[in-house]
Design an enzyme around this catalytic site. Structure first.
Site, PDB file in Angstrom:
ATOM      1  N   TRP A 136      36.524  36.219  39.644  1.00 24.45           N
ATOM      2  CA  TRP A 136      36.961  36.297  41.044  1.00 24.45           C
ATOM      3  C   TRP A 136      35.918  35.743  42.003  1.00 24.45           C
ATOM      4  O   TRP A 136      36.257  35.156  43.024  1.00 24.45           O
ATOM      5  CB  TRP A 136      37.381  37.717  41.429  1.00 24.45           C
ATOM      6  N   ASP A 206      34.782  41.784  48.386  1.00 28.11           N
ATOM      7  CA  ASP A 206      36.108  41.762  47.791  1.00 28.11           C
ATOM      8  C   ASP A 206      36.247  43.086  47.031  1.00 28.11           C
ATOM      9  O   ASP A 206      35.648  43.257  45.969  1.00 28.11           O
ATOM     10  CB  ASP A 206      36.226  40.550  46.854  1.00 28.11           C
ATOM     11  N   LYS A 230      46.403  46.863  43.511  1.00 31.02           N
ATOM     12  CA  LYS A 230      45.715  47.621  42.476  1.00 31.02           C
ATOM     13  C   LYS A 230      45.635  49.097  42.842  1.00 31.02           C
ATOM     14  O   LYS A 230      46.081  49.940  42.091  1.00 31.02           O
ATOM     15  CB  LYS A 230      44.318  47.057  42.220  1.00 31.02           C
TER      16      LYS A 230
HETATM   17  C1  LIG Z   1      43.420  40.812  41.801  1.00 23.14           C
HETATM   18  C2  LIG Z   1      42.166  40.351  42.416  1.00 23.14           C
HETATM   19  C3  LIG Z   1      42.105  39.230  43.265  1.00 23.14           C
HETATM   20  C4  LIG Z   1      43.296  38.337  43.516  1.00 23.14           C
HETATM   21  O1  LIG Z   1      44.230  38.921  44.301  1.00 23.14           O
HETATM   22  P1  LIG Z   1      45.535  38.122  44.770  1.00 23.14           P
HETATM   23  O2  LIG Z   1      46.182  39.131  45.646  1.00 23.14           O
HETATM   24  O3  LIG Z   1      46.322  37.786  43.547  1.00 23.14           O
HETATM   25  O4  LIG Z   1      45.116  36.912  45.488  1.00 23.14           O
HETATM   26  C5  LIG Z   1      40.893  38.916  43.839  1.00 23.14           C
HETATM   27  N1  LIG Z   1      39.792  39.651  43.613  1.00 23.14           N
HETATM   28  C6  LIG Z   1      39.817  40.722  42.804  1.00 23.14           C
HETATM   29  C7  LIG Z   1      38.573  41.517  42.587  1.00 23.14           C
HETATM   30  C8  LIG Z   1      41.002  41.109  42.178  1.00 23.14           C
HETATM   31  O5  LIG Z   1      41.017  42.189  41.379  1.00 23.14           O
END
Ligand SMILES: *Cc1c(COP(=O)(O)O)cnc(C)c1O
Length: 396
Positions: A136, A206, A230
């Site tokens: 990521w 993030d 999530k």
């Molecule tokens: C799932 C995830 C993403 C991507 O998210 P999207 O909504 O599909 O763009 C980015 N960073 C982390 C840490 C993730 O777990």
């Protein structure tokens, strides 16, 4: 008259899952029908709390006497504005977000934030510092490079991202526009248990896969963003928590929909927001408060992760490739000790047949991964652990 039976498709008949968990459809207009629920370890979109799904079901046809579902009402209606405000207030309360931060509900997922953050927060002639810890952050780096120079303050690539950089391995650039960190690496199964000190340079986090899984000191960050799918609800909503001065940093030459100030000014209602997702997230936040808030949620998450890691460490049959101190409480990556892919395939197949779903590891890492987000009950982890013991007994 509308018949509802078709809406409630049983997930499986009783013979398919052995987990014995049922959700009862309790509407007066339909016959009571038990719906089997899987032990859901999906990485995202992921398990949602059952009471939230039930509430959504109950309010689906007639939200608060409006005669319609939330997804059928105008985003300019008083009812939706009230939902929008309430969800923001809930998030502020639960995460203890200070007043000098704006709370935004965006679309485009965390992936849009990878692009939007550097567009808005990178200052001319100042690089962006990245703590590079996996797939990521790789995506984030790709987008940063389109806008400005990217400086890796640390990288775990040489260790295949199986551990996070230690404090003495990090060198921040004091001149950086901001620091990018991914607090929980969903794919690699690592999680920062304390956030490095970047002095006066704002940290952008993030938190897609660990937001609201533990208390957080928002003041430590210039910005936090997270896709909802999530820990906070369904996909389609992205939460951004941004210091107001940083929201104002971007040039007004950027496309209006890509500027944070647009969403700050219109309280996330510049254009049609993901209304149903915002509403669903509000129900998840209510559920978090009913559980006792983030301190209680953190305790539960610790207990859940410990159950699983204890089995991995106590058995010669399984192993966790992640360094002990870097291990994630949200995404537990594991393998059979011999790394035999045929055995792992069998593990995943038999687990699925036993109602333990979403266990297959990410294709880039292999093996297995159990995601233990807030909505995953301890009973589900117990079921996984007993399945693992049984599998070891038969195959070990
Ligand atoms: C799932 C995830 C993403 C991507 O998210 P999207 O909504 O599909 O763009 C980015 N960073 C982390 C840490 C993730 O777990």
């Amino acid at each position: 008259m509308l018949t509802l039976h078709a809406c409630y498709v049983p997930v499986a008949d009783a013979s398919q899952f052995s987990n014995g968990r049922t959700a009862t459809v309790s509407s007066t207009t339909i016959a009571t029908k038990a719906t089997k629920r899987a032990h859901n370890f999906n990485a995202g979109p992921a398990a949602m709390p059952l009471p939230v799904l039930e509430k959504m079901r109950d309010e689906m046809l007639n939200y608060g006497g409006t005669g319609m579902s939330v997804m059928e009402m105008s985003h300019r209606s008083a009812e939706f504005q009230a939902i929008n405000d309430k969800v923001e207030q809930s998030l502020r309360r639960i995460l203890e977000i200070p007043e000098n931060y704006a709370v935004l509900f965006l679309q485009g997922g965390a992936s849009l934030q990878f692009a939007m953050v550097p567009m808005n927060l990178a200052a001319a002639g100042k690089p962006v510092d990245v703590l590079h810890t996996g797939a990521w952050t790789s995506k984030a780096i790709e987008e940063i490079k389109k806008v400005t120079e990217c400086h890796l303050a640390a990288s775990g690539e040489a260790q295949k991202f199986a551990r996070l950089p230690k404090a003495n391995e990090i060198s921040f650039d004091a001149n950086a526009s901001y620091v990018h960190i991914c607090t929980n690496n969903t794919i690699e199964g690592t999680q920062w248990h304390s956030v490095p000190d970047a002095a006066s340079v704002p940290i952008v986090a993030d938190m897609s896969s660990d937001i609201a899984s533990r208390p957080v000191d928002v003041k430590r960050f210039g910005m936090i963003f997270a896709g909802a799918q999530k820990n906070l609800g369904p996909s389609g909503v992205t939460v951004a928590i941004i210091r107001r001065d940083l929201a104002d940093r971007g040039s007004d030459k950027i496309g209006k929909i890509l500027q944070y100030r647009t969403f700050v000014k219109d309280k996330s209602l510049y254009n049609t927001p993901p209304t149903f997702g915002v509403y669903a997230m509000g129900l998840v936040l209510d559920w978090i408060e009913e559980q006792g808030g983030l301190a209680a949620i953190e305790k539960r998450n610790e207990a859940k992760a410990k159950l699983l890691y204890d089995v991995l460490d106590g058995s010669g049959y399984y192993k966790c490739p992640v360094d002990t101190e870097s291990r994630s409480r949200m995404n537990v990556v594991f393998r059979v000790a011999g790394e035999d892919e045929a055995v792992e395939k069998k593990f995943v197949q038999e687990a699925t047949a036993a109602g333990l779903v979403g266990i297959k590891g990410h294709r880039s890492v292999g093996g297995m991964r159990a995601s233990l987000y807030n909505a995953v009950a301890i009973e589900s982890v117990e079921a996984l652990v007993s399945f693992m013991r049984e599998f070891e007994r038969k195959n070990g």
